[in-house]
Design a protein around this motif. Structure first.
Motif: not given
Length: 395
Positions: A93-98
């Motif tokens: 999953s990408p780092k940070g908020n999505q």
């Protein structure tokens, strides 16, 4: 784990995982009372169940032996599978908020099952070997930024995410995001072939296979990668490279929020929300324990839910792939499973089992309101699957 006896099915999986993490074995009773678990008795386990709100019954040794004896009868489509070790879980999953939520991370958190978040740097750095189970977050492995271009190309989050993806690709030594994502997909492919367990939902399923089929072929239009796509790229796809899908047609219009003909989202005019359910297939517990484990539930009918990739066109699923759940009215597969090399993969259509049509910016689902969700149970079946003592599949 049946409908009547359990008040929090989701946290029950967390209890099972917790017991396994204490180096204790568990027996999973396939097709018995909704796929119940036999745990070792003890004050600590009883207390943990009470704290987490998980229903349980205390059995005498004689009662437990009688249940196992009944299950072993050839006349019963039931079996007992030993779970031996808590699998190490990674979420890609990408780092940070999505701007969207991920059903798997939500249910792992709710069930109190620990996981590690990894992304492209870790995958390309050969860190997958550290994990038994890998989930692919809502993702686009084709380098087309989720094909959000048509509706969101002017949105700040889209612009920011595109810039971040390009910076990451460059830092990892790739000229284009599509090249980097292909390299990631190939690493994941090798992880599965080597014996890993891979679970994916929504667009991570079909975009993964599309990326594999399009190896060495440029299918991205200029707004995605800065240069033209290959002429007649459809004819250059290699379906031998894919896990689950074959003979699909790519969507050439970059404005359309769709990857290919694999997805059934725009072919569901005859499936109103009120009657959108899919049925779980029944397998022989003693002869086909793997698909039986993956379909354990307290109901055979599960509420449908939408996503960028909602369901799969049956005719474009390889014959070696098992359909575990289907919407018969629309002739679509919702939940599929297959073997690749020494490993396994499961693809689950849709985005959030308790949010029928989740949109960018919608609030997250509160699983406290859905502790018995059949759709979320299917995810957790996959989480425990690597813990099972392996038996050779007989059919």
């Amino acid at each position: 784990m049946d409908a009547e006896g359990q008040k929090n099915h989701l946290k029950a999986y967390g209890i099972t995982y917790w017991v396994l993490s204490k180096q204790q074995k568990v027996q999973w009773l396939l097709n018995y009372r909704g796929g119940s678990f036999i745990l070792p008795d003890g004050d600590a386990i009883r207390k943990e169940c009470q704290i987490r709100g998980v229903s349980f019954e205390v059995l005498s040794d004689a009662q437990g032996e009688q249940i196992l004896d009944d299950i072993s009868s050839p006349s019963q489509n039931q079996d007992a599978v030993i779970l031996e070790k808590a699998p190490k879980i990674a979420v890609y999953s990408p780092k940070g908020n999505q701007p969207w939520d991920d059903a798997v991370t939500m249910v792992l958190t709710y069930a109190e099952i620990p996981y590690t978040t990894i992304y492209d740097t870790e995958v390309l750095g050969d860190k997958l070997a550290l994990y038994d189970w890998l989930h692919l977050h809502h993702e686009d492995f084709t380098g087309q930024y989720g094909r959000f271009y048509g509706h969101y190309r002017a949105a700040p989050w889209y612009i920011r995410d595109k810039e971040k993806a390009e910076e990451l690709a460059k830092s990892l030594g790739y000229a284009k995001v599509s090249d980097q994502k292909l390299a990631v997909a190939l690493k994941i492919r090798n992880y599965v072939i080597g014996g890993g367990f891979m679970f994916a939902m929504c667009s991570a399923t079909d975009s993964f296979d599309i990326a594999l089929a399009a190896e060495d072929v440029d299918i991205c239009e200029p707004m995605f990668d800065g240069d033209p796509s290959d002429a007649n790229y459809q004819a250059k796809l290699n379906f031998n490279n894919t896990f689950a899908f074959t003979n699909f047609t790519l969507e050439r219009n970059p404005i359309r929020y769709e990857f290919s003909s694999i997805d059934m989202t725009n072919k569901r005019a005859n499936v109103p929300k009120e009657s959108d359910y899919f049925s779980l297939m029944e397998f022989s517990a003693k002869w086909d324990p793997v698909p039986t484990m993956l379909t354990q539930n307290h109901t055979s009918l599960v509420k449908g839910f939408m996503g960028q990739t909602t369901a799969y066109t049956r005719a474009q699923i390889k014959p070696t792939v098992m359909v575990l759940g289907e919407n018969k009215i629309n002739g679509e597969a919702r939940y599929i499973h297959g073997i690749k090399g020494k490993g396994f993969f499961t693809f689950y259509g849709g985005h959030d089992p308790e949010d029928y049509q989740h949109r960018v910016g919608d609030p997250k689902t509160e699983l406290e309101l859905h502790p018995t969700s059949p759709g979320y149970r299917l995810i957790l079946n996959n989480v425990l699957f690597p813990a099972a003592r392996k038996k050779k599949q007989k059919t």
